[in-house]
Write an enzyme that holds these catalytic residues in place. Structure first.
Site, PDB file in Angstrom:
ATOM      1  N   LYS A  45       6.470  12.408 -38.162  1.00 34.92           N
ATOM      2  CA  LYS A  45       7.419  11.976 -39.193  1.00 34.92           C
ATOM      3  C   LYS A  45       8.523  11.127 -38.569  1.00 34.92           C
ATOM      4  O   LYS A  45       8.787  10.001 -39.005  1.00 34.92           O
ATOM      5  CB  LYS A  45       8.042  13.202 -39.870  1.00 34.92           C
ATOM      6  CG  LYS A  45       9.255  12.886 -40.742  1.00 34.92           C
ATOM      7  CD  LYS A  45       9.910  14.131 -41.334  1.00 34.92           C
ATOM      8  CE  LYS A  45      10.961  14.738 -40.461  1.00 34.92           C
ATOM      9  NZ  LYS A  45      12.320  14.179 -40.643  1.00 34.92           N
ATOM     10  N   ASN A  46       9.201  11.680 -37.551  1.00 38.16           N
ATOM     11  CA  ASN A  46      10.347  10.973 -36.969  1.00 38.16           C
ATOM     12  C   ASN A  46       9.952   9.645 -36.357  1.00 38.16           C
ATOM     13  O   ASN A  46      10.667   8.651 -36.457  1.00 38.16           O
ATOM     14  CB  ASN A  46      11.051  11.862 -35.929  1.00 38.16           C
ATOM     15  CG  ASN A  46      11.761  13.044 -36.586  1.00 38.16           C
ATOM     16  OD1 ASN A  46      12.000  13.037 -37.790  1.00 38.16           O
ATOM     17  ND2 ASN A  46      12.099  14.056 -35.811  1.00 38.16           N
ATOM     18  N   CYS A  53      18.914  15.854 -44.674  1.00 36.96           N
ATOM     19  CA  CYS A  53      19.068  17.313 -44.616  1.00 36.96           C
ATOM     20  C   CYS A  53      20.497  17.699 -44.256  1.00 36.96           C
ATOM     21  O   CYS A  53      21.110  17.086 -43.402  1.00 36.96           O
ATOM     22  CB  CYS A  53      18.141  17.906 -43.540  1.00 36.96           C
ATOM     23  SG  CYS A  53      16.577  18.515 -44.148  1.00 36.96           S
ATOM     24  N   ASP A  82      14.650  21.010 -33.345  1.00 36.04           N
ATOM     25  CA  ASP A  82      13.775  21.102 -34.522  1.00 36.04           C
ATOM     26  C   ASP A  82      12.877  22.337 -34.495  1.00 36.04           C
ATOM     27  O   ASP A  82      12.286  22.690 -35.505  1.00 36.04           O
ATOM     28  CB  ASP A  82      12.905  19.846 -34.657  1.00 36.04           C
ATOM     29  CG  ASP A  82      13.659  18.701 -35.316  1.00 36.04           C
ATOM     30  OD1 ASP A  82      14.722  18.956 -35.910  1.00 36.04           O
ATOM     31  OD2 ASP A  82      13.188  17.555 -35.244  1.00 36.04           O
ATOM     32  N   ARG A 105      26.309  14.440 -38.355  1.00 40.49           N
ATOM     33  CA  ARG A 105      25.516  13.584 -37.478  1.00 40.49           C
ATOM     34  C   ARG A 105      26.314  12.291 -37.387  1.00 40.49           C
ATOM     35  O   ARG A 105      26.150  11.406 -38.223  1.00 40.49           O
ATOM     36  CB  ARG A 105      24.153  13.294 -38.088  1.00 40.49           C
ATOM     37  CG  ARG A 105      23.389  14.524 -38.527  1.00 40.49           C
ATOM     38  CD  ARG A 105      21.942  14.148 -38.599  1.00 40.49           C
ATOM     39  NE  ARG A 105      21.171  15.057 -39.428  1.00 40.49           N
ATOM     40  CZ  ARG A 105      19.868  14.934 -39.588  1.00 40.49           C
ATOM     41  NH1 ARG A 105      19.224  13.954 -39.024  1.00 40.49           N
ATOM     42  NH2 ARG A 105      19.210  15.780 -40.324  1.00 40.49           N
ATOM     43  N   ARG A 107       8.807  17.364 -47.101  1.00 34.70           N
ATOM     44  CA  ARG A 107       9.374  16.167 -46.474  1.00 34.70           C
ATOM     45  C   ARG A 107       8.781  15.931 -45.096  1.00 34.70           C
ATOM     46  O   ARG A 107       8.749  14.802 -44.617  1.00 34.70           O
ATOM     47  CB  ARG A 107      10.897  16.304 -46.333  1.00 34.70           C
ATOM     48  CG  ARG A 107      11.690  15.972 -47.596  1.00 34.70           C
ATOM     49  CD  ARG A 107      13.164  15.847 -47.281  1.00 34.70           C
ATOM     50  NE  ARG A 107      13.346  15.189 -45.999  1.00 34.70           N
ATOM     51  CZ  ARG A 107      14.071  15.652 -44.992  1.00 34.70           C
ATOM     52  NH1 ARG A 107      14.726  16.766 -45.117  1.00 34.70           N
ATOM     53  NH2 ARG A 107      14.163  14.993 -43.866  1.00 34.70           N
TER      54      ARG A 107
END
Length: 436
Positions: free
Chosen positions: A27-28, A121, A309, A126, A401
């Site tokens: 995903k990232n 999220c 994560d 951040r 997601r």
């Protein structure tokens, strides 16, 4: 369409997971490549692209800027030769945090960018100031107006950039922005995550000159233009870690295929320390948990440390390990949404600021819980599979997601997870959890 937030997982716990599972694309990584594609005037094919909500949203965002995009299974064909808009639509941008990372490539390609502040999220602050300082150093002027960033440049110029923190997001954003800048850019104290290295490989495949990715010092020599390429999205190391933990928490035996073993080193080491048998192959890892596991200490750190994560899923495992585990979160301060829900399931966790002290219990009990964010959701799925009885997990749109059809994957290994519709016409559930 159907309202995703009204779906839940119903899990019958207590089943050992056994079998083989293939990891899908990251995903990232896919999201960072989908910012960089804006630089290319040729056609790009991204293979092994995960078909998940975040990636679909990012693709729609690119289409709104003039990109032509075509899905073919997990291949994504992208043509950005006619990018004509530098305004990012706020509705499309809200659903996905990495829309903010389009600022650099839009500046590089069109000299302007207009986009909303970041969403995503809720796992803590951040800060985007590293991004903004870096882009300013490269020659952009950036102003804020009513929650929007307005950025423009008369031409980006290479320069030395030092990051106060090795932020993966800022490292990737500034690397992409510098590719078409005049002259040489160096990024010092750069993040060393595999996603950074993979992005550099992708940029270089399009004709960029990036060296040093994967170390703390990256050098980018500006080029005039980028061409198209055909590139495979690397496998998702967090997803791979989730499957490894699924074997451990259910006393199972799972072989996870199609991963990069080096990227799994911290989780391999911690699983071995806790007593699991872990066998590392060329592109696969087998995790066997015969006996009850033992408590360990975890401290999340930027790569190559233990990944933030996997902190929440790891807490689920440690809540049923013998002894007292200490888990320290140093990367995102608000990554604690899973704690309260695991406690509902009978876990014994004491939370002090950034540290969770977990005393292992004999068994978790099924309960009705809610996923507060993506990785908390993964933690609750693991807990539910190991618990006695039935667990209902609400708000699984967070899980969707980042995991493509997680329930089907786990069920293929012997889990019992069903996607069900739940009614919550009053919103009373979310109010109750807020008050809890």
């Amino acid at each position: 369409g159907r309202d995703m937030s009204m779906q839940a997982f119903s899990i019958q716990g207590g089943r050992r997971l056994v079998g083989t599972v293939d990891v899908t694309g990251s995903k990232n990584s896919a999201l960072s490549l989908l910012s960089a594609v804006l630089l290319s005037e040729g056609e790009i094919v991204l293979r092994n692209t995960p078909d998940i909500v975040d990636v679909r949203s990012k693709a729609r965002l690119l289409q709104s800027l003039g990109a032509v995009i075509e899905w073919n299974g997990n291949d994504l064909r992208i043509d950005c030769s006619n990018i004509d808009s530098w305004k990012v639509d706020s509705d499309l941008a809200q659903s996905i945090r990495t829309s903010f990372f389009l600022m650099g490539p839009l500046l590089a390609r069109l000299g302007k960018a207009y986009l909303p502040g970041p969403g995503g999220c809720r796992i803590g602050a951040r800060p985007v100031d590293y991004h903004l300082k870096g882009l300013a150093a490269l020659g952009a002027t950036i102003e804020q107006e009513n929650g929007y960033y307005v950025a423009e440049t008369r031409g980006l110029k290479g320069c030395p950039i030092y990051l106060d923190k090795p932020s993966p997001g800022a490292t990737q954003h500034l690397m992409v922005a510098a590719v078409l800048a005049k002259g040489v850019t160096t990024i010092q104290n750069a993040a060393m995550e595999p996603e950074v290295t993979s992005l550099a490989d992708f940029l270089n495949a399009m004709g960029a000159r990036v060296t040093g990715a994967g170390t703390s010092m990256i050098e980018i020599e500006g080029v005039k233009q980028l061409t198209g390429t055909n590139f495979r999205v690397a496998s998702d190391r967090i997803q791979a870690g989730t499957y490894m933990l699924a074997a451990a928490i259910t006393g199972g035996d799972i072989t996870v295929r199609g991963l990069i073993p080096d990227a799994q080193a911290p989780i391999v080491s911690k699983l071995q320390e806790s007593g699991a048998q872990v066998t590392v192959g060329y592109d696969e890892i087998r995790v066997v948990a015969k006996d009850r596991l033992k408590a360990v200490k975890i401290r999340t750190m930027p790569y190559p440390g233990f990944p933030t994560d996997l902190q929440q899923p790891m807490c689920a495992l440690l809540s049923v390990a013998d002894g007292t585990s200490i888990v320290e979160e140093t990367v995102y301060e608000s990554r604690i949404g899973h704690v309260r829900e695991l406690v509902r399931m009978g876990a014994d966790i004491h939370q002090t600021q950034l540290t969770s002290i977990i005393s292992g219990v004999e068994k978790l009990q099924g309960a009705e819980v809610e996923a507060s964010d993506l990785r908390a959701g993964a933690a609750l799925v693991l807990a539910g599979m190991a618990a006695e009885g039935n667990t209902i997990i609400r708000s699984i749109h967070h899980i969707d997601r980042g995991y493509e059809r997680l329930e089907q994957t786990m069920n293929s290994l012997g889990a019992s997870i069903e996607r069900i519709a739940v009614s919550d016409p009053t919103g009373a559930w979310s109010q109750a959890t807020e008050a809890f």
